[in-house]
Enzyme design. Structure first.
Site, PDB file in Angstrom:
ATOM      1  N   ASP A 122      61.003  -1.736  61.200  1.00 19.98           N
ATOM      2  CA  ASP A 122      61.908  -2.697  60.542  1.00 19.98           C
ATOM      3  C   ASP A 122      61.411  -4.131  60.679  1.00 19.98           C
ATOM      4  O   ASP A 122      61.892  -5.026  59.992  1.00 19.98           O
ATOM      5  CB  ASP A 122      63.337  -2.565  61.096  1.00 19.98           C
ATOM      6  CG  ASP A 122      63.463  -2.773  62.604  1.00 19.98           C
ATOM      7  OD1 ASP A 122      62.445  -3.034  63.277  1.00 19.98           O
ATOM      8  OD2 ASP A 122      64.600  -2.677  63.109  1.00 19.98           O
ATOM      9  N   GLU A 123      60.434  -4.356  61.600  1.00 18.91           N
ATOM     10  CA  GLU A 123      59.955  -5.729  61.823  1.00 18.91           C
ATOM     11  C   GLU A 123      59.241  -6.310  60.613  1.00 18.91           C
ATOM     12  O   GLU A 123      59.033  -7.525  60.548  1.00 18.91           O
ATOM     13  CB  GLU A 123      59.015  -5.771  63.025  1.00 18.91           C
ATOM     14  CG  GLU A 123      59.707  -5.435  64.311  1.00 18.91           C
ATOM     15  CD  GLU A 123      58.910  -5.851  65.527  1.00 18.91           C
ATOM     16  OE1 GLU A 123      57.999  -6.680  65.407  1.00 18.91           O
ATOM     17  OE2 GLU A 123      59.213  -5.330  66.601  1.00 18.91           O
ATOM     18  N   TYR A 148      51.506  -8.423  65.177  1.00 22.13           N
ATOM     19  CA  TYR A 148      51.838  -6.990  65.084  1.00 22.13           C
ATOM     20  C   TYR A 148      52.553  -6.673  63.778  1.00 22.13           C
ATOM     21  O   TYR A 148      52.109  -5.811  63.001  1.00 22.13           O
ATOM     22  CB  TYR A 148      52.714  -6.566  66.276  1.00 22.13           C
ATOM     23  CG  TYR A 148      53.444  -5.259  66.037  1.00 22.13           C
ATOM     24  CD1 TYR A 148      52.748  -4.055  65.900  1.00 22.13           C
ATOM     25  CD2 TYR A 148      54.841  -5.232  65.912  1.00 22.13           C
ATOM     26  CE1 TYR A 148      53.423  -2.858  65.645  1.00 22.13           C
ATOM     27  CE2 TYR A 148      55.513  -4.039  65.658  1.00 22.13           C
ATOM     28  CZ  TYR A 148      54.800  -2.857  65.521  1.00 22.13           C
ATOM     29  OH  TYR A 148      55.457  -1.678  65.259  1.00 22.13           O
TER      30      TYR A 148
END
Ligand code: NAD
Ligand code: DAU
Length: 332
Positions: A122-123, A148
Site C-alpha cells: 500500500d506504500e 523502498y
C-alpha cells in the site's frame, strides 16, 4: 494440483505463504530465494520435502529464472528488499532487486507464457491525513515517499506495462502492514517484542502517532491464493483487514500483553520522510472474489505472535544484536 514458483519464499510473508499453501492445497512449491540477511532457511523447516524445494539464487539471474519458470505453472513474486529504514541508508539493493529483479522475472513470464502474480504494498500510494475519510483504493494515484516504496511502485508499473504491451498473464496485489511469525527483528512489532524479552525498552519513532493498517500474514496468504485462483488478468487488488492502529497504541498493547507497564518505552529519532497513515479499502477483493480475513481480532493475533517469539528465540536471536547496533548508530 499445480507447481508454483515462490520468489522470496524464505522471507517473512513468502514463508508464511508457503506454509499456508502446504496446509490448504495440494500444490508443490519451488522457492527461489537469495537468502539475503532477511531470508532464513529455518522459516521453511519441517515442511514436507516432496512438496517444498528451496533453490538459493537471485531473481535477477535470467538463466536461472528461465530454467525455473519452465518447470512450473505459475509464479508468485514476493522477493524484495523490504525495509524502509534500510532504503534510507543504502538504496542501491532496492533498485537491483525490486526493479531489475522484477524486470528479469517479467521477461521470463513473457518468454515462457507463465501466470504471474506480483506482490506489492500500500506504500505505493503515499500517505493519508489522520482524518482523511477516503482510504486507499485501486484508483488512488501513485505517490511513493521512500526509496523502498518508489522501487515497489516502479515494479508495479513494469508489471502493468508487460500485461498491456506483451500480454503477460499477471495480477498485482497491494497489501497493508503484515504481522505474524517469521518476521525479521528489524521490523516494528518483532523489534519491540524481542526488546521486551531481552529487557530493552521498546523504541517509538517520533510521537508514535503514525497509523498502520495491520493484517495477519496468514490472511495475506489466503488473499493471494484467492487472486491466483479467481483474479482477473491485468487487475490490481488491494488487501487489507480494517486493522488501523497508531504505533503508540501497538507498543502499549505489546507491553500490556507481556506483563510490563504500558509506559515502559522510549521515544527516539523519527524516520526521515515518515509516512503518516496507511489505510486500505479492500471492497473490490471482497465483493469481486469473495475473500474475507480470518483474524478479526488484532489483539489475539498479536498475543499469538508474541508467544511465537517467546517460543522461537533460536530463530531470531542471531540477528538481534546487529539490528540493535544499527538502530543505535542512528539514535533509534
Ligand atoms: P522480507 O524482507 O522478510 O523477505 C524478502 C525475501 O526476499 C528474503 O527471503 C530475501 O532473502 C529475498 N530476496 C531479497 N532479494 C532477493 C533477490 N535478489 N533474489 C531472490 N530473493 C531475494 O520481506 P517481506 O516483509 O516478507 O515482504 C515480502 C513482499 O511483500 C515484498 O515484496 C514486500 O514489498 C511485500 N509487502 C510486505 C508487507 C509487510 O508488511 N512486510 C506488506 C505489503 C507488501
Ligand atoms: O504498508 C506495508 C509496508 O509495511 C511494507 O511494504 C513494508 O515492506 C513493511 O516493512 C512495512 O513498512 P513500515 O515502514 O510501515 O513498517 P516498519 O515495521 O518498519 O514500521 C512500522 C511503523 O513503526 C512505522 O510507522 C515506523 C514505526 N517504527 C518502526 C520501528 C522499526 C517505530 O516506531 N519504531 C521502530 O523501532
Amino acid at each position: 494440483m499445480a507447481d508454483l514458483l515462490v520468489t522470496g519464499g524464505a522471507g517473512f510473508i513468502g514463508s508464511n505463504f508457503v506454509h499456508h499453501v502446504v496446509a490448504h492445497t495440494d500444490h508443490r512449491v519451488t522457492v527461489l530465494d537469495k537468502l539475503t540477511y532477511a531470508g532464513n532457511r529455518a522459516s521453511l523447516a519441517g515442511l514436507p520435502e516432496d512438496r517444498v524445494r528451496l533453490v538459493e539464487g537471485d531473481i535477477a539471474d535470467a538463466e536461472l529464472v528461465d530454467g525455473l519458470f519452465a518447470e512450473v505453472d505459475a509464479v508468485v513474486h514476493y522477493a524484495a528488499e523490504s525495509h524502509n529504514d534500510n532504503s534510507l541508508h543504502d538504496p542501491r539493493p532496492f533498485l537491483d532487486t525490486n526493479i531489475i529483479g522484477t524486470y528479469t522475472l517479467l521477461e521470463a513470464a513473457r518468454r515462457l507464457d507463465r501466470r504471474f502474480h506480483h506482490i506489492s504494498t500500500d506504500e505505493v500510494y503515499g500517505d493519508l491525513e489522520l482524518d482523511d475519510p477516503q482510504r486507499f483504493t485501486e484508483d488512488t494515484p501513485y505517490n511513493p515517499s521512500s526509496p523502498y516504496s518508489s522501487t515497489k511502485a516502479g515494479s508495479d508499473l513494469l508489471v502493468r506495462a508487460w500485461v498491456r504491451s506483451f500480454g503477460v498473464r499477471a495480477t498485482i496485489s497491494n497489501c497493508s502492514n503484515n504481522y505474524g511469525p517469521y518476521q525479521h527483528v528489524e521490523k516494528f512489532i518483532p523489534r519491540q517484542i524481542t526488546n521486551v524479552i531481552r529487557g530493552i525498552r521498546p523504541k517509538l519513532y517520533g510521537k508514535g502517532e503514525n497509523v498502520r493498517d495491520w493484517i495477519h500474514a496468514d490472511d495475506h496468504s489466503s488473499a493471494v491464493l484467492t487472486i491466483l485462483d479467481r483474479g482477473e488478468i491485468g487487475e490490481t487488488y488491494l488487501i487489507g483487514a480494517d486493522g488501523e492502529k497508531n504505533n503508540k497504541d501497538v507498543v502499549e498493547m505489546i507491553l500490556e500483553i507481556m506483563g510490563e507497564p504500558r509506559d515502559a518505552y522510549d521515544h527516539v529519532t523519527d524516520r526521515a520522510g515518515h509516512d503518516l497513515r496507511y489505510a486500505i479499502d479492500s471492497t473490490k477483493l471482497r465483493s469481486d472474489l469473495g475473500w474475507t480475513p480470518s483474524f478479526g481480532d488484532f489483539e489475539s493475533g498479536l498475543a499469538a505472535t508474541i508467544q511465537w517469539y517467546r517460543d522461537n528465540e533460536a530463530w531470531w536471536a542471531p540477528a538481534k544484536d546487529g539490528v540493535e547496533a544499527f538502530y543505535a548508530s542512528k539514535g533509534q
